[in-house]
Each structure stands twice: as C-alpha cells, then as structure tokens.
Design an enzyme around this catalytic site. Structure first.
Site, PDB file in Angstrom:
ATOM      1  N   MET A   1      24.118   9.427   2.699  1.00 36.65           N
ATOM      2  CA  MET A   1      23.920  10.696   3.388  1.00 36.65           C
ATOM      3  C   MET A   1      24.154  10.544   4.896  1.00 36.65           C
ATOM      4  O   MET A   1      24.737  11.422   5.537  1.00 36.65           O
ATOM      5  CB  MET A   1      22.515  11.243   3.110  1.00 36.65           C
ATOM      6  CG  MET A   1      22.291  12.648   3.629  1.00 36.65           C
ATOM      7  SD  MET A   1      23.447  13.856   2.930  1.00 36.65           S
ATOM      8  CE  MET A   1      22.519  14.480   1.533  1.00 36.65           C
TER       9      MET A   1
ATOM     10  N   PHE B   1     -11.533  -8.278  13.456  1.00 40.63           N
ATOM     11  CA  PHE B   1     -10.434  -8.664  12.570  1.00 40.63           C
ATOM     12  C   PHE B   1     -10.137  -7.535  11.579  1.00 40.63           C
ATOM     13  O   PHE B   1     -11.032  -7.011  10.946  1.00 40.63           O
ATOM     14  CB  PHE B   1     -10.807  -9.940  11.811  1.00 40.63           C
ATOM     15  CG  PHE B   1      -9.771 -10.352  10.804  1.00 40.63           C
ATOM     16  CD1 PHE B   1      -8.493 -10.725  11.218  1.00 40.63           C
ATOM     17  CD2 PHE B   1     -10.055 -10.330   9.448  1.00 40.63           C
ATOM     18  CE1 PHE B   1      -7.528 -11.079  10.283  1.00 40.63           C
ATOM     19  CE2 PHE B   1      -9.093 -10.696   8.509  1.00 40.63           C
ATOM     20  CZ  PHE B   1      -7.828 -11.056   8.939  1.00 40.63           C
ATOM     21  N   GLN B   2      -8.891  -7.175  11.470  1.00 41.12           N
ATOM     22  CA  GLN B   2      -8.412  -6.092  10.596  1.00 41.12           C
ATOM     23  C   GLN B   2      -9.100  -4.762  10.902  1.00 41.12           C
ATOM     24  O   GLN B   2      -9.316  -3.942  10.011  1.00 41.12           O
ATOM     25  CB  GLN B   2      -8.549  -6.465   9.113  1.00 41.12           C
ATOM     26  CG  GLN B   2      -7.587  -7.605   8.737  1.00 41.12           C
ATOM     27  CD  GLN B   2      -7.393  -7.769   7.247  1.00 41.12           C
ATOM     28  OE1 GLN B   2      -8.301  -7.509   6.466  1.00 41.12           O
ATOM     29  NE2 GLN B   2      -6.200  -8.226   6.856  1.00 41.12           N
TER      30      GLN B   2
ATOM     31  N   GLU C   1       0.809  -1.223   0.000  1.00 36.68           N
ATOM     32  CA  GLU C   1       0.000   0.000   0.000  1.00 36.68           C
ATOM     33  C   GLU C   1       0.837   1.266   0.000  1.00 36.68           C
ATOM     34  O   GLU C   1       0.400   2.322  -0.468  1.00 36.68           O
ATOM     35  CB  GLU C   1      -0.967   0.001   1.176  1.00 36.68           C
ATOM     36  CG  GLU C   1      -2.125  -0.986   1.038  1.00 36.68           C
ATOM     37  CD  GLU C   1      -1.778  -2.393   1.521  1.00 36.68           C
ATOM     38  OE1 GLU C   1      -0.582  -2.663   1.787  1.00 36.68           O
ATOM     39  OE2 GLU C   1      -2.701  -3.223   1.620  1.00 36.68           O
TER      40      GLU C   1
ATOM     41  N   LYS D   1     -17.797  -1.455   5.891  1.00 34.86           N
ATOM     42  CA  LYS D   1     -18.146  -2.410   4.834  1.00 34.86           C
ATOM     43  C   LYS D   1     -19.654  -2.516   4.587  1.00 34.86           C
ATOM     44  O   LYS D   1     -20.099  -2.616   3.444  1.00 34.86           O
ATOM     45  CB  LYS D   1     -17.586  -3.793   5.199  1.00 34.86           C
ATOM     46  CG  LYS D   1     -17.800  -4.826   4.106  1.00 34.86           C
ATOM     47  CD  LYS D   1     -17.141  -6.158   4.427  1.00 34.86           C
ATOM     48  CE  LYS D   1     -17.319  -7.116   3.269  1.00 34.86           C
ATOM     49  NZ  LYS D   1     -16.708  -8.430   3.555  1.00 34.86           N
TER      50      LYS D   1
END
Lengths: 578, 109
Positions: free
Chosen positions: A484, A112-113, A50, A162
């Site tokens: 760097m 869940f999630q 993502e 959802k």
C-alpha cells in the site's frame, strides 16, 4: 467470604462470566497469576508479546460481542499493550485491561518496571481505574465491565499495585449485583419526535442511501437494519467496519464505500438526496473532502455518542440512542406506513445504480480462467478463498492492500465475521485476533488474510497457536513489498519506492510455519491457487500457513482522489480517473 | 475566535482533572486559564441532584472553570467531548448546559 486482593480480582472476572484471559506474567502481576493458577473457571492464554494479548482479546470481543480480557505486568508489559488498546479504542471494542503496578509505596520513585500506565493509556481508553484499596476491587471490576460494554463501547484499564493483591491480607468479598455510576448515563432510547422526522424524510426521498458502520454491529442491530430495508428497499453501503451487518450478497448492497469503496457505492453517496448514517462516524476515509461530501443529501445520523454527531458532517436529523432501539422504533412506524414504500418507489434510483455497477463495478470472476503465463493476482486469490470457504468463514485481516482486497472481494452475509483494524490501521492485528476468534468459535473456519509486511509484526504468535492447538488458516498475500505504501509512492511520488522493499531478506514463510509445528504451503502459480487453498482448508486440525506469491505491481482500485476530491473523484485503474 | 468560559461539575477524584486537561490537548484546543475547587456549599447544585436523582456530599464534587479561545463552530464539539468523560457530571458554556445526556439551552452553572 473473605478473600485476598488477587483472588478478589480473579473471582470478580469469574463473576462476570469471563472464559479467557489473554496475558503475560511478570513481577508486579505475580500474586494475580498465583490466583489464576488456583482456579479452574477461566483459561489463561499465554501469548508471546503483550500486543498479541490485546489483539487476541479484541478479536474475541469483535466475534462474540463480549468484552475481551487482558492481563499484564507493569512497565514494559503495560507499554507493549498500548498499540492493542488504541486499536480497540479507535474501533469502539469492549476490552478490560488489567495491569499490575509496582507496590503503592514505590509509586513515583522510578521503581523497577514502573510506568504510569494510567497516564500513558489515558487518551486511548474509555475510562481507567487505579485500585486504591482491596475492598474496592469488586466494585471497580463491575464498573469497568459496565463502562466497557455500554454506550459507545471501548477499552477500560484497571491498574493494580502489587501490595493490594498480597495473598496474606484478607477482606470481605461480595460481588455487586448491579452498577450505578451517577456521572455516567449513555443514551438508550431515542426521542420519538426525531423518529417521526426520519420517517417523513424517507417518504420524501427519491435517492436515499443507507450507510451503516461498526456501531450497528456493536449494537447488535443487524436484524433491525435488515428489517428496515425490507420496508423501504433502499440501496445499502457499509463502511470497512460495518461489513456483514447487511448481507454482502443482497441485491440492494452496493459494497463498501470510501477510499477503496466500489464505484457504485461512492457514486450513490455523492448523488444521494438522503443519507441514513447508522452507527457510522464519517471518518476521513469515507468523506474525502468534507466540504464536497454528498452535496445534495439531507443527513440523518443514528449514534449512541453525542460527540460523533455533527463532528465532521452536520446532521440534519440526529437520533441519539442505542442504534438497535432507534431502528426498532423506526421499524414500528414503518410497519404501518407500507403504502408509502411501494416496491418501485426508488426504481429510477436503483436503475441508475445498476448503470454505475455495470460501468465500473468490481469484477468478481477474476478467479476463473487463470493463466500461468501471468502472475497470481491478489484479487483472484481472495476470490478463491471466498469460493473455497463458501463465504462462511470468520476472516481477520491485517492492514494494507490485502486488507482492502479482502474487504472488496470476500462477501460477508453476517455481522462479526469480518475482523479488522479499521480506525487505527494496526499492522500485526490479523494473526492474534484470529486466535481470539478461534478460541471463541473452535468449530468455525477462521481465516487470517495477511501480507508479508503485517504478519511479521506479530508472527511470534505462531508459537501460541502451536501451544493451544489453534488451527487457523493463514493466507499470506505476499507481494514482496509494503504494497500500500508502494502504491501511494507510485501514484503520488512518481514511483520513488522509498523503504518498501526487504530486498532478499524475507524468510521462507512456509518453512518458518513448519518450524513452529504447523503446515506450510507455497503458491507461486495460478494453477496452484485453487488446489493450494482447498488443501489448506481441508486440513481441519492444522494451522496452515499458505504463502501466496502475487503480482508485486498490483494496485487497489477504485481509489479516491485526494486531496480536495469528492466521493465521485476516483482512480479506476492505473492512469484512469473519473 | 473569542474567549469562552466553560464550567464543569465533576467528581473530586484523583485523575479526573487530568482527563479534562488531556482532552483539550488531544483534540487540539488550548487552555487559557483554569481554576478548580472542591464544592463545600452544595445548595446551588441541588437542581442537578434533583434532575439526575443523585445525592452530593461536601467536597465530593469539584467545580472547574476553564477559559479557552476557540472558533464558535468547535464549542459544541468541546462540550460534547467533555460531557462524555465518565467523571464529569455537568458542563456548560455561555448558552447551554449538558447534564450528562440531557441538553439544556441555557447556562445553568
């Protein structure tokens, strides 16, 4: 028309003219993905992580000026996107992030999630919405696009439970034509009295500098800025975010300013008697110690965001409004004031700047006369990329030494061509953002200048490039270390190199690229530099990964002396300070 | 450093308060006290409706009072940051008020 929540959401995006959605499906977003499957107006780009989706949408937004759109599932899908949202937020890039959420009745139960996406993203978004009912979806999408793309732009998150995308529940759908948020009213037109004061200040100035940043690009005000300088002919410097808004090859251009800015740009700012800050925010990488910043200068600050003005450096004249509109108004006044701005008005000032440029300006000819007894210099590599691409490419970069070399040695004559994470400094940005640019401009050359550290943070997107046939040219400035960090350890920690080496664990990048179906080229010698880069650019339909082994001991100069330094305090080379 | 009082008029929506409170933490300011109430009597705020050409309804907006101890020099920055929040309609301190983009040099709230 009656639609379910999932179709409403997708139809709203289509109504906004969205071409691409960058995303990754999952449980809470399944209804939405079904709606994506059932339409033909937008293409969904399946990334491999993502973070890649947000950077790709970000690159698309920076290159086109249109908002990038990201689709995520709940939980880890949402949290993986956080770095990319913060990147867009810090650079004020318009982005719409739609995250699936667990069903309404499960919110707060540690389902869940489940994660509180609105809470987690709150400090790094311009605004966010939770969809509370299907019927509010069109209005929320309309408002989200309006907020993301107006005023000081930024990312907007829409969190969608959802159950509100359930395909069985149908509601009336009508996409609103216009939007009016009563508590949101960013400034557009500046106050005329301030414009008059700016013109007076310009007439009085003897040593003016125009300091233009990313806000000038966001406001599409490049043309107006160039017109302004046709009237006054002042030296111009750009921030890292502003490169390209003024032509990099113009005789009045000083180069970038700040931490790794050119000697002449930093000296001009320090000695100026008038600074026109245009869509720039006096970041700490620009000012060095604020108390010592440009001690003799009157500050004029053009910005659309009230809270950016006089935050770090007090403005003597503040011009609030869209930078484009403000510059237009200035130009209208200057048109009739040409008598005050003769060609030699600032002649002494330009002469002084030329002296600085001669003394310690960058050497842009390092790519000539290379010698195989010496390692490849990263500066020469960037210069050769610039030469071979004719200076016309879109260039994305990651974060570190290669980013600074690209900013110093690739001259951008047009805005939106230089795509990098300036504010947040996000390693891993370069490759996925190049995907967004290439999708937006399939016929243009898109180059990613990266390093072996950064590229490994989103290297999985090589697979996405293979799937969608995105012939990006990746130039990996490979110095076998986190360059760097190593430079800072050399300069401030007596060369104690803590955790900057991968020892012998680096992959053979050219072979890795080949295993994804791309072309790999390895350059280890100066004599291979030009031919290798030209070969890569000649393979129009291939993604080419060019792994350039460069001098591991090189530093980026100039470099501001910190802490407690001013803009005139710079390291010019190893052991050599102003 | 003296204690200052800020008054906000904002949309009475879920999450709006969290944005204000979060902003104080993000920018490194401390909240000494905080009081929030939905506004039933809208009379006092008719001037905002007139000024911004909008219409309020009962319980649609909230009044938020925050006390904070900060350096004088930071007050303007705090006001501007709060004014930038999308759901804030007006914010004032002792001697100035932001009505969205419009700055007035008096406390109107």
């Amino acid at each position: 028309m009656k639609l379910a929540g999932n179709d409403m959401l997708i139809q709203s995006l289509i109504n906004e003219g969205v071409e691409y959605i960058f995303g990754y499906p999952g449980g809470a977003a399944l209804h939405i993905y079904d709606a994506i499957f059932n339409q033909k107006d937008m293409q969904h780009i399946l990334v491999r992580h993502e973070q890649g989706a947000t950077h790709a949408a970000d690159g698309y937004a920076r290159a086109t000026g249109k908002p990038g759109v990201v689709m995520l599932t709940s939980g880890p899908g949402a949290t993986n996107a956080i770095t990319g949202i913060a990147t867009a937020f810090m650079d004020s890039i318009p982005m719409i992030v739609i995250s699936g959420q667990v069903q309404s009745h499960l919110i707060g139960t540690d389902a869940f999630q489940e994660t509180d996406m609105i809470g987690i993203s709150r400090p790094i978004v311009k605004h966010s919405f939770t969809v509370d009912h299907q019927e509010s979806i069109p209005k929320i999408v309309k408002e989200a696009f309006h907020i993301a793309t107006s005023g000081r732009q930024g990312p907007v998150v829409i969190d969608v439970p959802k159950d509100l995308t359930n395909p069985d529940d149908l509601f009336d759908y009508e996409y609103p034509n216009d939007v009016n948020i009563r508590s949101y009213n960013p400034p557009v037109e500046p106050e005329e009295s301030q414009i008059v004061r700016v013109v007076e200040a310009l007439k009085e100035a003897k040593r003016p500098v125009i300091y233009a940043g990313g806000g000038t690009i966001a406001s599409n005000a490049s043309e107006e800025l160039r017109e302004l300088n046709n009237y006054i002919k002042a030296p111009v410097t750009n921030t890292l975010m502003g490169l390209g808004v003024y032509p990099g090859t113009d005789k009045y251009f000083l180069g970038m300013l700040g931490m790794h800015g050119t000697y002449q740009a930093n000296m001009a700012m320090h000695n100026a008697d008038l600074i026109l800050a245009v869509g720039a925010r006096f970041d700490d990488r620009i000012t060095n110690t604020p108390e010592k910043f440009a001690p003799k200068a009157k500050i004029v600050h053009f910005d659309v965001d009230h809270s950016s003005v006089s935050k770090i450096i007090e403005a003597d004249i503040a011009v609030f409004g869209q930078v484009k509109n403000s510059l237009k108004q200035i130009n209208n006044k200057l048109k009739s004031e040409s008598a005050h701005f003769s060609d030699d008005k600032y002649a002494d000032w330009h002469k002084q700047i030329d002296v600085w440029r001669q003394e310690h300006g960058l050497d842009h000819d390092m790519y000539k006369n290379l010698d195989d007894s010496l390692p490849v210099s990263p500066q020469a590599a960037v210069q050769q990329i610039y030469q071979s691409s004719g200076g016309k490419a879109f260039v994305t970069s990651d974060v570190g030494q290669h980013q600074m070399f690209a900013a110093q040695y690739y001259h951008f004559d047009e805005p939106r061509k230089w795509i990098n994470s300036g504010g947040l400094g996000t390693m891993g940005f370069g490759l996925p953002s190049a995907m967004g640019v290439k999708l937006a401009y399939p016929d243009e050359e898109v180059i990613c200048i990266t390093g072996e550290g950064s590229i490994q943070m989103c290297i999985q997107e090589l697979s996405t490039c293979s799937q969608y046939k995105l012939p990006i040219k990746i130039f990996n400035i490979n110095n076998l270390a986190l360059g760097m960090v190593k430079q800072w350890q050399d300069m401030n920690y007596d060369g104690r190199h803590s955790s900057i080496s991968y020892e012998d664990s680096l992959p053979d990048f050219s072979k890795l690229a080949e295993s994804y179906g791309h072309v790999g080229i390895k350059i280890t010698k100066n004599s291979e530099l030009k031919s290798g880069i030209e070969k890569a650019l000649s393979l129009k339909d291939e993604l080419v990964f060019v792994d350039i082994y460069v001098d591991p001991n090189e530093h980026v100069y100039p470099m501001l002396v910190a802490p407690n330094g001013s803009l005139k305090d710079m390291w010019l080379s190893k052991g050599n300070k102003t | 450093m003296i204690e200052r009082q800020l008054t906000l008029i904002m949309e009475n929506k879920p999450g709006a308060l969290a944005r204000v409170v979060g902003l104080f933490h993000q920018r490194g300011y401390n909240i000494d006290s905080l009081h929030v109430d939905p506004i039933k009597d809208l009379k006092k705020y008719e001037f905002i409706e007139k000024e911004l050409d909008i219409k309020f309804h009962e319980n649609e907006i909230s009044k938020l009072i925050i006390k904070t101890t900060v350096a004088d020099s930071l007050m303007r920055q705090i006001l501007r940051q709060i004014n930038k929040l999308i759901e804030v309609i007006a914010v004032s301190d002792n001697d100035s008020t932001y009505l969205k983009g419009i700055l007035r040099n008096e406390n109107l709230l």
